[in-house]
Structure formats: structure tokens, C-alpha cells
Design an enzyme around this catalytic site. Structure first.
Site, mmCIF file in Angstrom:
data_model
loop_
_atom_site.group_PDB
_atom_site.id
_atom_site.type_symbol
_atom_site.label_atom_id
_atom_site.label_comp_id
_atom_site.label_asym_id
_atom_site.label_seq_id
_atom_site.Cartn_x
_atom_site.Cartn_y
_atom_site.Cartn_z
ATOM 1 C CE LYS A 188 -4.070 -1.850 2.147
ATOM 2 N NZ LYS A 188 -5.092 -1.482 3.101
ATOM 3 N N GLY A 248 -9.710 -5.210 5.452
ATOM 4 C CA GLY A 248 -10.116 -4.483 6.650
ATOM 5 C C GLY A 248 -9.227 -4.782 7.862
ATOM 6 C CE LYS A 303 -6.821 14.836 10.246
ATOM 7 N NZ LYS A 303 -6.568 15.081 11.675
ATOM 8 C CE1 TYR A 304 -10.389 5.989 11.838
ATOM 9 C CE2 TYR A 304 -11.322 7.902 12.942
ATOM 10 C CZ TYR A 304 -11.432 6.593 12.518
ATOM 11 O OH TYR A 304 -12.579 5.886 12.768
ATOM 12 N NE ARG A 361 -9.515 -8.169 -4.516
ATOM 13 C CZ ARG A 361 -10.453 -7.390 -3.990
ATOM 14 N NH1 ARG A 361 -11.597 -7.220 -4.629
ATOM 15 N NH2 ARG A 361 -10.282 -6.764 -2.852
ATOM 16 N NE ARG A 379 -19.788 -6.651 -0.514
ATOM 17 C CZ ARG A 379 -18.469 -6.695 -0.525
ATOM 18 N NH1 ARG A 379 -17.844 -7.588 0.219
ATOM 19 N NH2 ARG A 379 -17.763 -5.851 -1.245
HETATM 20 P P1 ADP Z 1 -8.319 -2.953 3.128
HETATM 21 O O1 ADP Z 1 -7.279 -3.325 2.126
HETATM 22 O O2 ADP Z 1 -8.204 -3.719 4.383
HETATM 23 O O3 ADP Z 1 -9.691 -2.917 2.546
HETATM 24 P P2 ADP Z 1 -8.300 -0.003 3.044
HETATM 25 O O4 ADP Z 1 -7.092 0.818 3.068
HETATM 26 O O5 ADP Z 1 -9.041 -0.117 1.729
HETATM 27 O O6 ADP Z 1 -7.937 -1.463 3.607
HETATM 28 O O7 ADP Z 1 -9.328 0.504 4.140
HETATM 29 C C1 ADP Z 1 -10.506 -0.203 4.442
HETATM 30 C C2 ADP Z 1 -11.478 0.685 5.149
HETATM 31 O O8 ADP Z 1 -10.884 1.237 6.347
HETATM 32 C C3 ADP Z 1 -11.923 1.906 4.347
HETATM 33 O O9 ADP Z 1 -13.010 1.633 3.487
HETATM 34 C C4 ADP Z 1 -12.329 2.833 5.493
HETATM 35 O O10 ADP Z 1 -13.575 2.396 5.995
HETATM 36 C C5 ADP Z 1 -11.291 2.564 6.570
HETATM 37 N N1 ADP Z 1 -10.125 3.482 6.423
HETATM 38 C C6 ADP Z 1 -8.996 3.283 5.730
HETATM 39 N N2 ADP Z 1 -8.161 4.363 5.786
HETATM 40 C C7 ADP Z 1 -8.789 5.286 6.553
HETATM 41 C C8 ADP Z 1 -8.460 6.628 7.008
HETATM 42 N N3 ADP Z 1 -7.316 7.239 6.673
HETATM 43 N N4 ADP Z 1 -9.350 7.266 7.784
HETATM 44 C C9 ADP Z 1 -10.502 6.668 8.142
HETATM 45 N N5 ADP Z 1 -10.880 5.440 7.766
HETATM 46 C C10 ADP Z 1 -10.043 4.728 6.979
#
Ligand code: ADP
Length: 446
Positions: free
Chosen positions: A116, A165, A201-202, A291, A337
Site C-alpha cells: 500500500k 479491513g 490522517k484518520y 482484481r 451483500r
Molecule cells: P483494506 O485493504 O483492508 O480494505 P483499506 O485501506 O481499503 O484497507 O481501508 C478499508 C477501510 O478502512 C476503508 O473503506 C475505510 O472504511 C477505513 N479506512 C482506511 N483508511 C482510513 C483513514 N485514513 N481514515 C478513516 N478510515 C479509513
């Protein structure tokens, strides 16, 4: 030319791929574990090969068994579906080494996006906005703390190799940071065999918006619009919509073309999804999935493009059958789903389907591998069906969805249908007013 495809997957996605192959006049080979002998994907395929015992490690993830099955059956291509081996670059590489076509991107692109940190850097370089955060891996707590201070709390510590997730820790304040950082590294090391983490950043109340792209080997890359997948529990999607209600047509067109251009410049082949978080009018790239996605059918419903068919054709060296200017968006589509899970606790439910009735009528599509009497083994993902509904607009789509959900009968295991019935009547959902925290806030999902 591809004449025979081995489908290295199970469940509804194996059936979906099988259908695209049949429409193209391509022969199909199913693989299955001993737990799936009577599964629908095995019944519908022209041939099938048992690749091992129930545990995924020994069957659907068993690379030598799957490649042998392809060679023995005379298949000339392998479609990995999603999950299992679909984003395993070693597998993609080995498939090609055996003279078979991997229906997916090149192994190098899978590896690049599987990291990532690399993915974020690549798209930042290509001009896409990314979530504010560290400029790469941070292996040192004092550096990590400095970055967190700079971007401001709360922050997220994410595993470079995370997925599904998993591999994320939040630090609400500076006081939580050290523990969150150390836990994230330790967990990433155990779960993914790679403890590189980065700081981001969250975002407190974002929407999850993702763009579908497809590219051929001639560097034609197009986007098929976006999907809003904000309704999630435990960072996993349960309800998806196309298009989103927050992007204007002009924004979509400009941003979508920018993404397609970036993907084209990479020389990417096949289908892919760029995921973004959307907050206060801004989109921030978070990751790319290399994918076919679970939620691809809603994009098919609004564009009329058979994405799996195109995916097979471009893997076979063909030019994309349409251009960006020919992509038109019609109406609105929603996917629910249907997981075999308790609708309140989300605990998976295995068993035998004792009664099954599938909804139908205008605008309704069901992608599943279910039939009355089939078994839901405990070893695999709990997704058992997808209810996909299309309407001329969102309002009609919701009405049809309500109708279809009320017709759907699945007995013998718990399913998420009762949750979807509540969602479809929730005022916020009706108003399109939700973010990625909505479901957990309102339905006490754990
Ligand atoms: P994965 O590969 O596990 O799906 P992601 O990076 O796509 O990981 O993130 C999955 C989910 O986590 C996102 O859809 C969101 O809900 C949450 N998330 C990821 N990054 C952030 C962030 N910077 N701030 C808030 N929520 C996040």
C-alpha cells in the site's frame, strides 16, 4: 485465443465467471475442495477437478494443485476471481511461467499495489490526491510521532501489506500513539509476515468511493464511474451503490479521466479499482485492488458493460470493445451483500439451505451459487449471494430493492436479509445521507 478457462475460485464469483465464459463460447474447468463436491460452480462447469481438502490452504490456495489441474485439463487460462489467489503476484507469475494466461494484471502490478505504501507513492507521483500522512514506511517511533503531530490527531497506523479491513490501528491522541504503533507493527508482522507500517490522517466521517477502471495492452484505459461503498461493518462493505450521490457529472468525468490516464501510464492490464475516501468535497486515494470486485455488478447495471467478459477479452490480447466517450451511465443500482451471518452479531452461520426462493421481476439480478439443499461449509467467506437492483433513478431502485428483499427466502442459515430490510427503510439511507461509520453507529454492529 483462449478456448478453456480454469476458474480458481468457488461460490457466486466462480458461477459469475463461468457465465461470462459460456457467453463467449469458452470451455470451463471448475476446481473444488472435498467440501464443495456438490457446489453449483462444479455442477455448471464443463469439467471439474478436486484440488484438496476443505481448508483453503490445502485446496483453493494450493498453487501446485491448481496449476496441475489447469495443465492436466488442457486449460489455456486461469481466472482467479477475488479473494484466494487473486492478488498473489507469485501465483500470477507462476501461471505465466507455465505458459498459461493469467486473467488479471501483470504480476509486477499486483505486487506494486499489494504494497500500500508503494501504491500511494505511485498514484501521488501520477497526480492523484492521497490521504495526508507519512511519505512511506516509518520504522522508527520518534519519526512516526513527529509525523502524527504534523498531520494532527486522530491518526491511523496502517500495515503496508494489510487487506480485508485488517492491519489498522487508530491513535486518538498522542497518549495512545506509542501503544497503537507498536501493536500495529507486531500484528502486521504476525498476520502478513511484513511489519512495515505507515501513518495516515484518520478521517472521521468519510464516504468510501471507488472508481472502476479497465485497460487493454494497447494502453487504452477507461473508467466506468464510481461506486459508493460507505455502508460497512468492521471495514467491510455490505451495501454498495452506483453512482454515488455526492459527485457531480463534471467532477466524475474529469476525475475519472485523470484516473484512467494514470492507470494507462502505468501500462496496467485488465480490471482494477481505485479506492478513495471522500470528505468535505475532497477525494483521497487509499488503495488499488487489482482484481474483479465483489460489487462489480452495479457498475454493469448502469453502464451495460459485461466487465468479466471484457476482462477475459483484454487478458487474451484484444482491444477494449468501447472507448471512454461511449460509456454512458443509466439510472441507479444497489447491491446488497447477502452473507450467511447473524444480522445483529455478524457471527458466520454454516449449514444446509433447507428452502430457497430467489426474487425476480424488473430490475432485479441475483448472483449466487445457492440452491435448495446446498451446503454452506464453515471454511470459507460468508458471502453467499448478491442481490443487485437497478432502477431509472435511486427512488425506483430503493422501491424495487424493498420488493426484492421481501421476496427473498433463504432458510437453514442466518443471513443479512433482515439487516438489509431495516437499511432500506432507514430515513438516512433513503436520503442517501451516510458515511463509513453509519452502520456501526446505528446498528450496534461489532
Ligand atoms: P483494506 O485493504 O483492508 O480494505 P483499506 O485501506 O481499503 O484497507 O481501508 C478499508 C477501510 O478502512 C476503508 O473503506 C475505510 O472504511 C477505513 N479506512 C482506511 N483508511 C482510513 C483513514 N485514513 N481514515 C478513516 N478510515 C479509513
Amino acid at each position: 485465443m483462449i478456448k478453456k478457462v480454469l476458474i480458481a475460485n468457488r461460490g457466486e464469483i466462480a458461477v459469475r465467471i463461468l457465465r461470462a465464459c459460456k457467453d463467449l463460447g469458452i470451455q470451463t474447468v471448475a476446481v473444488h475442495s472435498t467440501a464443495d463436491e456438490d457446489a453449483m460452480h462444479v455442477r455448471l462447469a464443463d469439467e471439474s477437478v478436486c484440488v484438496g481438502p476443505p481448508q483453503p490452504r490445502e485446496s483453493y490456495l494450493n498453487i501446485p494443485a491448481i496449476i496441475s489441474a489447469a495443465v492436466i485439463s488442457g486449460a489455456d487460462a486461469i481466472h482467479p476471481g477475488f479473494g484466494f489467489l487473486s492478488e498473489n503476484s507469485t501465483f500470477a507469475h507462476m501461471v505465466e511461467e507455465h505458459g498459461l494466461i493469467f486473467i488479471g494484471p501483470k504480476a509486477d502490478h499486483i505486487a506494486m499495489m499489494g504494497d500500500k505504501i508503494m501504491a500511494k507513492k505511485t498514484f501521488a507521483r501520477l497526480g492523484l490526491p492521497t490521504t495526508p500522512g507519512s511519505d512511506g514506511a516509518v520504522n522508527d517511533i520518534s519519526k512516526a510521532l513527529k509525523i502524527a503531530d504534523k498531520i494532527g490527531y486522530p491518526v491511523l497506523i496502517k500495515a503496508a501489506a494489510g487487506g480485508g479491513g485488517r492491519g489498522m490501528r487508530i491513535a486518538q491522541t498522542k497518549l495512545d500513539f506509542t501503544e497503537a504503533y507498536e501493536t500495529a507493527r507486531r500484528e502486521a508482522g504476525i498476520a502478513f509476515g511484513n511489519d512495515r507500517v505507515y501513518v495516515e490522517k484518520y478521517l472521521e466521517n468519510p464516504r468510501h468511493i471507488e472508481f472502476q477502471i479497465i485497460a487493454d495492452k494497447f494502453k487504452n484505459a477507461v473508467h466506468l464511474g464510481e461506486r459508493d461503498c460507505s455502508l460497512q461493518r468492521r471495514n467491510q462493505k455490505v451495501w454498495e451503490e452506483a453512482l454515488s450521490s455526492v459527485l457531480t457529472p463534471e467532477f466524475r468525468d474529469n476525475f475519472g479521466r485523470k484516473i484512467a490516464k494514470a492507470v494507462g501510464e502505468l501500462g496496467y492490464l485488465g480490471v482494477g479499482t481505485l479506492e478513495f475516501l471522500y470528505e468535505k468535497g475532497e477525494l483521497y486515494f487509499i488503495e488499488m485492488n487489482t482484481r474483479i470486485q465483489v460489487e462489480h455488478p452495479i457498475t454493469e447495471m448502469i453502464t451495460g458493460v459485461d466487465i468479466v467478459r471484457e476482462q477475459i477479452l483484454v487478458a487474451d490480447g484484444n482491444k477494449l470493445s468501447f472507448s471512454q466517450d461511449e460509456v454512458e451511465f443509466r439510472g441507479h443500482a444497489i447491491e446488497c451483500r447477502i452473507n450467511a451471518e447473524n444480522p445483529e452479531t455478524f457471527i458466520p452461520s454454516a449449514g444446509t439451505i433447507t428452502n430457497y426462493h430467489c426474487p425476480g421481476g424488473p430490475g432485479v439480478r441475483v448472483d449466487s451459487a445457492l440452491y435448495a439443499g446446498c451446503k454452506i461449509p464453515p471454511y470459507y467467506d460468508s458471502l453467499i449471494a448478491k442481490l443487485i437492483v437497478h432502477g431509472a433513478d435511486r427512488r425506483q431502485c430503493l422501491a424495487r430493492l424493498r420488493r426484492a428483499l421481501s421476496e427473498y427466502v433463504i432458510e437453514g442459515v442466518d443471513t443479512l436479509i433482515p439487516l438489509h430490510l431495516k437499511l432500506v427503510d432507514h430515513p438516512n439511507v433513503i436520503a442517501g445521507n451516510f458515511d463509513i461509520r453509519f452502520l456501526e453507529r446505528n446498528f450496534q454492529a461489532g
